[in-house]
Design a protein around this motif. Structure first.
Motif, short mmCIF file in Angstrom:
data_model
loop_
_atom_site.label_atom_id
_atom_site.label_comp_id
_atom_site.label_asym_id
_atom_site.label_seq_id
_atom_site.Cartn_x
_atom_site.Cartn_y
_atom_site.Cartn_z
N VAL A 1 0.77 -1.16 0.03
CA VAL A 1 0.07 -0.02 0.22
C VAL A 1 1.04 1.26 0.12
O VAL A 1 0.67 2.23 -0.53
CB VAL A 1 -0.78 -0.04 1.18
N GLY A 2 1.93 1.18 0.61
CA GLY A 2 2.82 2.36 0.69
C GLY A 2 3.52 2.66 -0.60
O GLY A 2 3.65 3.73 -1.05
N PHE A 3 4.08 1.51 -1.09
CA PHE A 3 4.42 1.38 -2.68
C PHE A 3 3.26 2.13 -3.63
O PHE A 3 3.69 3.02 -4.22
CB PHE A 3 4.82 0.04 -2.92
N VAL A 4 2.26 1.73 -3.42
CA VAL A 4 1.10 2.40 -4.44
C VAL A 4 0.91 3.84 -4.08
O VAL A 4 0.61 4.55 -4.91
CB VAL A 4 -0.14 1.53 -3.97
N GLU A 5 0.77 4.28 -2.68
CA GLU A 5 0.63 5.86 -2.30
C GLU A 5 1.82 6.37 -3.00
O GLU A 5 1.73 7.53 -3.63
CB GLU A 5 0.67 5.62 -0.84
N ALA A 6 3.23 6.10 -3.03
CA ALA A 6 4.32 6.46 -3.65
C ALA A 6 4.11 6.71 -5.14
O ALA A 6 4.67 7.66 -5.54
CB ALA A 6 5.46 5.69 -3.25
N LEU A 7 3.51 5.59 -5.64
CA LEU A 7 3.34 5.64 -7.36
C LEU A 7 2.39 6.97 -7.45
O LEU A 7 2.40 7.86 -8.39
CB LEU A 7 2.67 4.58 -7.72
N PRO B 1 -7.98 1.37 -6.70
CA PRO B 1 -8.23 0.43 -5.41
C PRO B 1 -8.26 -1.01 -6.28
O PRO B 1 -7.66 -2.09 -5.83
CB PRO B 1 -9.60 0.62 -4.98
N SER B 2 -8.75 -1.46 -7.62
CA SER B 2 -8.96 -2.53 -8.32
C SER B 2 -7.67 -2.83 -8.56
O SER B 2 -7.11 -4.09 -8.37
CB SER B 2 -9.72 -2.43 -9.28
N GLU B 3 -6.53 -2.08 -8.93
CA GLU B 3 -5.04 -2.18 -9.21
C GLU B 3 -4.53 -2.57 -8.19
O GLU B 3 -3.76 -3.63 -8.13
CB GLU B 3 -4.72 -1.17 -10.06
N THR B 4 -4.83 -2.04 -7.02
CA THR B 4 -3.86 -2.56 -5.82
C THR B 4 -4.35 -3.88 -5.29
O THR B 4 -3.66 -4.37 -4.95
CB THR B 4 -4.33 -1.41 -4.69
N VAL B 5 -5.76 -4.01 -5.44
CA VAL B 5 -6.06 -5.57 -4.96
C VAL B 5 -5.43 -6.75 -5.95
O VAL B 5 -5.04 -7.49 -5.54
CB VAL B 5 -7.74 -5.62 -5.19
N ASP B 6 -5.40 -6.28 -7.20
CA ASP B 6 -4.76 -7.06 -8.25
C ASP B 6 -3.33 -7.57 -8.09
O ASP B 6 -2.76 -8.47 -7.87
CB ASP B 6 -4.94 -6.65 -9.50
N ALA B 7 -2.68 -6.16 -7.58
CA ALA B 7 -1.12 -6.36 -7.11
C ALA B 7 -1.06 -7.29 -5.75
O ALA B 7 -0.23 -8.08 -5.71
CB ALA B 7 -0.80 -4.95 -7.04
N CYS C 1 2.54 -5.22 -14.19
CA CYS C 1 1.49 -5.80 -15.24
C CYS C 1 0.15 -5.47 -14.50
O CYS C 1 -0.90 -5.24 -14.93
CB CYS C 1 1.54 -7.31 -15.36
N ALA C 2 0.16 -5.68 -12.95
CA ALA C 2 -1.05 -5.20 -12.30
C ALA C 2 -1.32 -3.76 -12.10
O ALA C 2 -2.32 -3.25 -11.84
CB ALA C 2 -0.75 -5.97 -10.87
N LEU C 3 -0.32 -3.01 -11.90
CA LEU C 3 -0.49 -1.52 -11.62
C LEU C 3 -0.47 -0.44 -12.64
O LEU C 3 -1.14 0.50 -12.51
CB LEU C 3 0.66 -1.18 -10.47
#
Length: 475
Positions: free
Chosen positions: A24-30, A39-45, A66-68
């Motif tokens: 989640v921290g990585f996604v927020e940084a992106l 949220p859907s891409e985060t769940v896929d990741a 591929c997921a994000l």
């Protein structure tokens, strides 16, 4: 310290919520770097992490990408952030390749000449990725480390300064040729391969430097300046040549976004405004309750666009990109006229068409038009005056006037009354300024004076420019 890759390196910092919290921290940084991740891409990741081998770092990288990611243009930023959040190691990397060892002289100093020879040999080999990774780590640790007022730190420039891999091209070419005579075509291919490998090694050193610095000052701070930005977020006035090239590549995509937004606004505008008098009259049949709204009959008309653009060197990146963007939007207007100036204004519409190559168009502007008058320094007052004198019919009551520039007049007369006359005639008038608002009026900037006459907007990046233009352009 022992080299720890994959899951061991990931868990070394003990994220508060384990692996899911780290993701989640990585996604927020992106997201902070302009990559849209929902949220859907985060769940896929998260699902990707449950099926991949976390000890294989490159497989993990490709799976998360591929997921994000939604666009290929996001990949460079993603890779930079991935290297910070999923580092290849923690601390100094141990020697895990037997034949890589830093050469030293008899006095104990690093033998730079021997080191350059070793690096050239590795770059000439086809299967030396692992050795080059270890070489990059050794360079950063033994040549790139320095002491600052805040303690030890690392510099990729210092690590590469004495080795200078860019000067090893001839030696790498000799290694690639391996004693055989190459044709002219094969020589050019080998030269491109060698340059690519040199650039790849520089990238490895820079990535290793960011990793070591991030351990000292925090990956969030390093991500703020050390990771490639999205082309749309690059500051026009501070963009590198590579970033400007990427911006030009994205101009067609941004033009499509703007065109779709204008089309939506145009569809909405066809409904017409509410006719309050007729609506109240019709409400008499329902006891004064306005159930059915009556709209005025719209009077659609494709607007005219007049673009007045500063093409001097100080704002070249901003002006060039905006010219390319507006040129791609020409079908959205009944007429588009483009004027350029440095200290004199001339019409340059003829240099732009749907297949315009910006470099050629800009070259023709400076060689075939009269945008430079007396001394070639920006003079907004002279440019406005020559525009009003030589093209008095350009701005009409149907025109949308768009002025591009930083409003730095070199302390000359800004000719505010001339601008006021044009604004009074035009149907819409806006000024797009690539400088931050807090610099308007500083030094030789007359932006604080011009903004009293015309509505001025800050446009420092392509993303900001797209948002502003999509709101301002008439439908």
């Amino acid at each position: 310290m022992v080299d720890r890759s994959g899951l061991e390196a990931l868990t070394a910092e003990a994220p508060p919520h384990g692996l899911p919290g780290h993701l989640v921290g990585f996604v927020e940084a992106l997201r902070t770097r302009g990559i849209p991740v929902g949220p859907s891409e985060t769940v896929d990741a998260g699902r990707v992490l449950t099926v991949l081998d976390l000890m294989d770092r490159e497989v993990l990288r490709e799976g998360l990408a591929c997921a994000l990611l939604r666009r290929t243009t996001h990949r460079a930023t993603f890779d930079g952030m991935f290297d910070l959040w999923f580092p290849v190691a923690i601390g100094e990397r141990s020697a895990d390749v037997d034949d890589i060892e830093m050469p030293h002289t008899n006095s104990g100093d690093i033998d730079i000449a021997a080191l350059r020879e070793m690096l050239a040999e590795l770059l000439a080999m086809d299967d030396a990725e692992q050795q080059l990774d270890q070489m990059a780590a050794l360079l950063v640790d033994q040549l790139g480390q320095y002491q600052s007022s805040r303690g030890s730190s690392f510099s990729s420039y210092q690590a590469l300064r004495e080795v200078q891999p860019q000067t090893l091209l001839a030696k790498i070419l000799a290694g690639l040729a391996a004693g055989s005579d190459l044709s002219e075509f094969d020589t050019e291919v080998a030269r491109r391969v060698a340059r690519g490998r040199i650039e790849g090694f520089r990238t490895k050193v820079e990535a290793e430097t960011r990793r070591r610095v991030a351990e000292r000052i925090g990956r969030e701070r390093v991500a703020g300046y050390g990771v490639a930005r999205q082309a749309e977020d690059v500051d026009f006035l501070r963009a590198s040549e590579r970033e400007l090239i990427e911006l030009r590549r994205s101009s067609q995509r941004l033009a499509r976004i703007l065109a779709s937004r204008l089309a939506v606004r145009r569809r909405h505008s066809r409904r017409g405004e509410i006719d309050l008098r007729k609506t109240l009259r019709k409400s008499m049949s329902t006891g004064g309750v306005p159930i059915d709204l009556v709209n005025r009959k719209p009077r659609p008309g494709r607007p005219e666009l007049v673009l007045l653009c500063d093409v001097s060197g100080s704002v070249a990146g901003f002006s060039n990109f905006t010219l390319l963007l507006v040129s791609a939007l020409r079908e959205q207007f009944s007429r588009v006229r483009i004027f350029a100036f440095v200290d004199n204004t001339d019409e340059v519409t003829r240099f732009f068409d749907p297949h315009t190559q910006l470099d050629k168009a800009m070259a023709r502007i400076f060689t075939e038009s009269e945008v430079v008058g007396y001394d070639g320094h920006s003079d907004y007052g002279s440019a406005l005056r020559s525009f009003a004198t030589e093209f008095p019919e350009a701005v009409t009551s149907r025109s949308a006037l768009l002025i591009l520039g930083d409003a730095r007049t070199n302390y000359r007369d800004p000719e505010l009354l001339v601008l006021q006359d044009m604004v009074d005639v035009a149907k819409h008038a806006h000024w797009l300024n690539p400088e931050p608002v807090n610099q308007w009026g500083s030094g030789d900037s007359a932006a604080d004076k011009y903004r009293q006459v015309i509505e001025m907007h800050e446009c420092r990046s392509a993303r900001q420019l797209t948002e502003v233009v999509s709101r301002l352009l008439p439908v």
